[in-house]
Motif scaffolding. Structure first.
Motif, PDB file in Angstrom:
ATOM      1  N   PHE A  87     116.972  58.702  41.701  1.00 36.47           N
ATOM      2  CA  PHE A  87     118.229  58.205  41.127  1.00 36.47           C
ATOM      3  C   PHE A  87     118.419  56.726  41.426  1.00 36.47           C
ATOM      4  O   PHE A  87     118.920  55.964  40.586  1.00 36.47           O
ATOM      5  N   THR A 107     125.499  59.118  49.354  1.00 35.24           N
ATOM      6  CA  THR A 107     125.304  59.224  47.909  1.00 35.24           C
ATOM      7  C   THR A 107     126.418  58.498  47.153  1.00 35.24           C
ATOM      8  O   THR A 107     126.177  57.839  46.130  1.00 35.24           O
ATOM      9  N   VAL A 144     120.737  64.828  41.777  1.00 31.79           N
ATOM     10  CA  VAL A 144     121.019  64.586  43.193  1.00 31.79           C
ATOM     11  C   VAL A 144     122.018  65.610  43.720  1.00 31.79           C
ATOM     12  O   VAL A 144     121.867  66.158  44.815  1.00 31.79           O
ATOM     13  N   SER A 171     115.048  63.215  45.084  1.00 32.67           N
ATOM     14  CA  SER A 171     116.076  63.081  44.038  1.00 32.67           C
ATOM     15  C   SER A 171     116.891  61.815  44.239  1.00 32.67           C
ATOM     16  O   SER A 171     117.202  61.103  43.268  1.00 32.67           O
ATOM     17  N   ARG A 172     117.238  61.526  45.477  1.00 31.03           N
ATOM     18  CA  ARG A 172     118.037  60.329  45.742  1.00 31.03           C
ATOM     19  C   ARG A 172     117.231  59.053  45.423  1.00 31.03           C
ATOM     20  O   ARG A 172     117.760  58.089  44.851  1.00 31.03           O
ATOM     21  N   LEU A 184     115.840  66.719  48.187  1.00 32.16           N
ATOM     22  CA  LEU A 184     117.017  65.851  48.203  1.00 32.16           C
ATOM     23  C   LEU A 184     116.604  64.384  48.344  1.00 32.16           C
ATOM     24  O   LEU A 184     117.126  63.503  47.639  1.00 32.16           O
ATOM     25  N   SER A 211     120.359  69.002  44.139  1.00 33.94           N
ATOM     26  CA  SER A 211     119.491  68.997  45.324  1.00 33.94           C
ATOM     27  C   SER A 211     120.325  69.043  46.596  1.00 33.94           C
ATOM     28  O   SER A 211     119.965  69.701  47.584  1.00 33.94           O
ATOM     29  N   ASN A 212     121.458  68.362  46.586  1.00 33.28           N
ATOM     30  CA  ASN A 212     122.336  68.343  47.758  1.00 33.28           C
ATOM     31  C   ASN A 212     122.914  69.733  48.021  1.00 33.28           C
ATOM     32  O   ASN A 212     123.017  70.176  49.170  1.00 33.28           O
TER      33      ASN A 212
END
Length: 482
Positions: free
Chosen positions: A433, A216, A443, A429-430, A426, A446-447
Motif C-alpha cells: 500500500f 496505518t 491492509v 500488505s502495508r 500484514l 490483513s490487519n
C-alpha cells in the motif's frame, strides 16, 4: 403362656447383637483398564504435555505450574474461603452426630431431685378431714425426694447398631464432600488466575494492535497529503482504529471481574487481594501429567468416594427400617429416696426401688413400618445407581481431558503458524500500500486476520493451561485443610 413368653425372651437374648438388613459390600473396582477407546492415540505435538499413567497427581498439584504467587493464593483460599469454612463445620457436625447416635446404644442413666409442699385431700379418699388430727382439716406436709434410674435397650435386631453405622457413613460422605470442596476451590483459584493472565495477554495484544492501527492511519494520512491517497481511505483506517479501541474497556471489565472473583475465592475483599500481575509467561507448562489409573480413581477421587459412602449410609438405613419391624426388649431399674425432712432423706427406711424388663412388639401401624422399609430399599437402589453414574461421568471427564492434551497442543502449534503467516501478510500488505501497488482494504483485511490470529493464540495457550489444571483436578485425590 409363660412358657411362650420365656421362649420369646430367650430367643431375643440369643439374637442380641445381630443386625437386621443387608451388610454393606464395597463396590468392586471396574474392569476398565483405560479411559479412551481401544485404538485411539494420544500422541501430542512436540512441547505438549503427555499423560503418564500411575498414582496420579501430587497432593499440591498446582505447584507443577511453577508459580510461587499462584501457590500462595491457593494456600490463602484454603485458609480463608468461607465456603470451605462452612464445609469444615458441617463435617464437625456430622462427626458429632456419630457420638450422639452411638450414645443411644449404651445404658441410659438419669437422676432427679424434688422438693414439695403438699396438702392431702382426705375427702377424696372417703375420710372426714374435720375428725382427723387436733386441728382438723386436710394435713399439709413437706416431702423431699432424690432418685435415679437406668434403662438399657438390648437392640435385639441391631437397629441402633445400624443407626451408628449409618451415621458413620454419612460423616464419611461429608468428609469426602469436604475434600472435594477443597479440591474444587483450588481448581477454581488456578482457573481464575489463568483467566487473569489470559485477559492481560489480550489487553497487551489489543494495545499492540492499536499501535499498528495508528501506524496505518499515519501512513494513509501521509499518502493523502502527498496526493497519492483519498479521504475515504483515511476514514476507513480511522474507523478501524476506533473500532479496535472499543475492545479495551470490555477487556478491562473482564480483568476487573476476574480479579474480584479471585478475591471472593481467596476469602478477602477485592481491595485486600494484593497484586495479581500474572501473565501467561508466569506459568510453566508441565512436560507430563501423572494420571490415576481407572481402577485406582474410584478409590481416590472424592466425589466417587462420597457416592460410595452415601451408598453405605443408604444400605445401613435399610437395616434401621427393618429392625423397627421386630420386637425390642428394655431392661431397667429405678431407686427412690423420699422423706418428710431433708435430714432423713438418705435413711434406708425411706427407700424404694424397682427392677423391670419389658418387651415392645409392633402389631399394627397402618403399614407405615413396611412402607418405610420399602422406601429405604428404594433409597439404596438410588444410591447404587448414583454411584455407578458418578464413576461413568468421572471416566468420561478424564477421557475428554486426555484428548485435550493432544488437541490443545496441536491447536497452539497451528495458531502460532497462523499468526506467523498473518504477521507476514500484514507487513507485505502495508508495504504494498505504501508504494501504491494495493488499496487500503487489503491492509485492513490483513490487519483483521492478524488480530484474529493473535487473539486465537492467546486463547489457545490459556485453554491448554486450563485443561491441564482440570485434568489434575479430575484425577487428584481429596485435599483438606491440615
Amino acid at each position: 403362656m409363660r412358657h411362650s413368653l420365656f421362649l420369646a425372651l430367650t430367643s431375643g437374648l440369643m439374637l442380641a447383637g445381630c443386625s437386621a438388613g443387608p451388610d454393606f459390600v464395597r463396590p468392586a473396582s471396574p474392569p476398565t483398564h483405560d479411559y479412551i477407546a481401544p485404538g485411539a492415540t494420544l500422541q501430542t505435538s512436540p512441547g505438549g504435555p503427555v499423560a503418564q499413567p500411575g498414582e496420579g497427581p501430587a497432593l499440591r498439584w498446582w505447584e507443577s505450574f511453577g508459580s510461587p504467587e499462584l501457590n500462595a493464593l491457593v494456600d490463602r483460599a484454603m485458609t480463608n474461603n468461607q465456603s470451605l469454612a462452612a464445609s469444615n463445620a458441617t463435617l464437625l457436625q456430622a462427626q458429632a452426630r456419630i457420638a450422639a447416635v452411638a450414645g443411644a446404644r449404651l445404658p441410659q442413666v438419669d437422676a432427679h431431685a424434688r422438693a414439695e409442699r403438699e396438702e392431702v385431700n382426705l375427702a377424696g379418699f372417703g375420710f372426714d378431714p374435720a375428725g382427723i388430727g387436733s386441728t382438723g382439716g386436710n394435713p399439709i406436709f413437706n416431702l423431699y425426694s432424690v432418685g435415679g434410674g437406668i434403662s438399657y435397650d438390648l437392640d435385639l435386631f441391631g437397629g441402633k447398631k445400624r443407626a451408628v453405622e449409618q451415621a458413620v457413613a454419612k460423616a464419611e460422605a461429608q468428609a469426602r464432600e469436604t475434600e472435594a470442596a477443597h479440591l474444587v476451590i483450588a481448581g477454581r483459584v488456578v482457573n481464575q488466575v489463568l483467566a487473569i493472565a489470559a485477559t492481560r495477554a489480550r489487553i497487551e495484544t489489543t494495545t499492540a494492535l492499536l499501535a499498528e492501527d495508528q501506524r496505518t492511519v499515519d501512513l494513509t494520512d501521509a499518502r493523502r497529503r502527498a496526493g497519492k491517497g483519498t479521504m475515504v481511505e483515511l476514514l476507513s483506517v480511522q474507523s478501524q482504529l476506533a473500532n479496535d479501541r472499543g475492545e479495551l474497556p470490555q477487556l478491562d471489565q473482564q480483568l476487573a471481574e476476574a480479579r474480584n472473583m479471585l478475591a471472593v475465592l481467596v476469602g478477602v475483599a477485592p481491595s485486600d487481594l494484593g497484586s495479581t500481575d500474572f501473565t501467561l509467561a508466569s506459568f510453566t507448562l508441565p512436560a507430563s501429567v501423572p494420571v490415576t489409573l481407572p481402577s485406582e480413581l474410584v478409590h481416590k477421587r472424592p466425589d466417587i468416594l462420597q457416592a460410595e459412602a452415601e451408598l453405605h449410609a443408604a444400605t445401613a438405613g435399610v437395616g434401621v427400617a427393618t429392625a423397627r419391624l421386630y420386637p425390642s426388649i428394655t431392661l431397667g431399674a429405678t431407686i427412690e429416696q423420699g422423706a418428710p425432712n431433708v435430714g432423713h432423706i438418705l435413711d434406708s427406711g425411706f427407700r424404694a426401688f424397682d427392677i423391670f424388663g419389658g418387651i415392645t412388639a409392633p402389631i399394627f401401624h397402618g403399614g407405615t413400618l413396611k412402607a418405610e422399609r420399602r422406601g429405604a430399599q428404594a433409597g439404596m437402589q438410588v444410591a447404587a445407581a448414583t454411584y455407578r453414574q458418578t464413576v461413568i461421568e468421572a471416566f468420561g471427564q478424564v477421557a475428554d481431558l486426555l484428548h485435550s492434551l493432544n488437541n490443545d497442543a496441536r491447536t497452539v502449534d497451528n495458531q502460532r503458524e497462523a499468526l506467523d503467516v498473518a504477521e507476514r501478510s500484514l507487513n507485505l500488505s502495508r508495504k504494498s500500500f505504501q508504494v501504491g501497488n494495493s488499496g487500503i482494504l487489503q491492509v485492513l483485511d490483513s490487519n483483521r486476520l492478524y488480530q484474529r490470529a493473535t487473539s486465537s493464540l492467546v486463547e489457545a495457550r490459556a485453554r491448554q493451561l486450563r485443561n491441564v489444571a482440570r485434568l489434575y483436578v479430575a484425577t487428584a485425590g481429596g485435599w483438606a485443610a491440615q
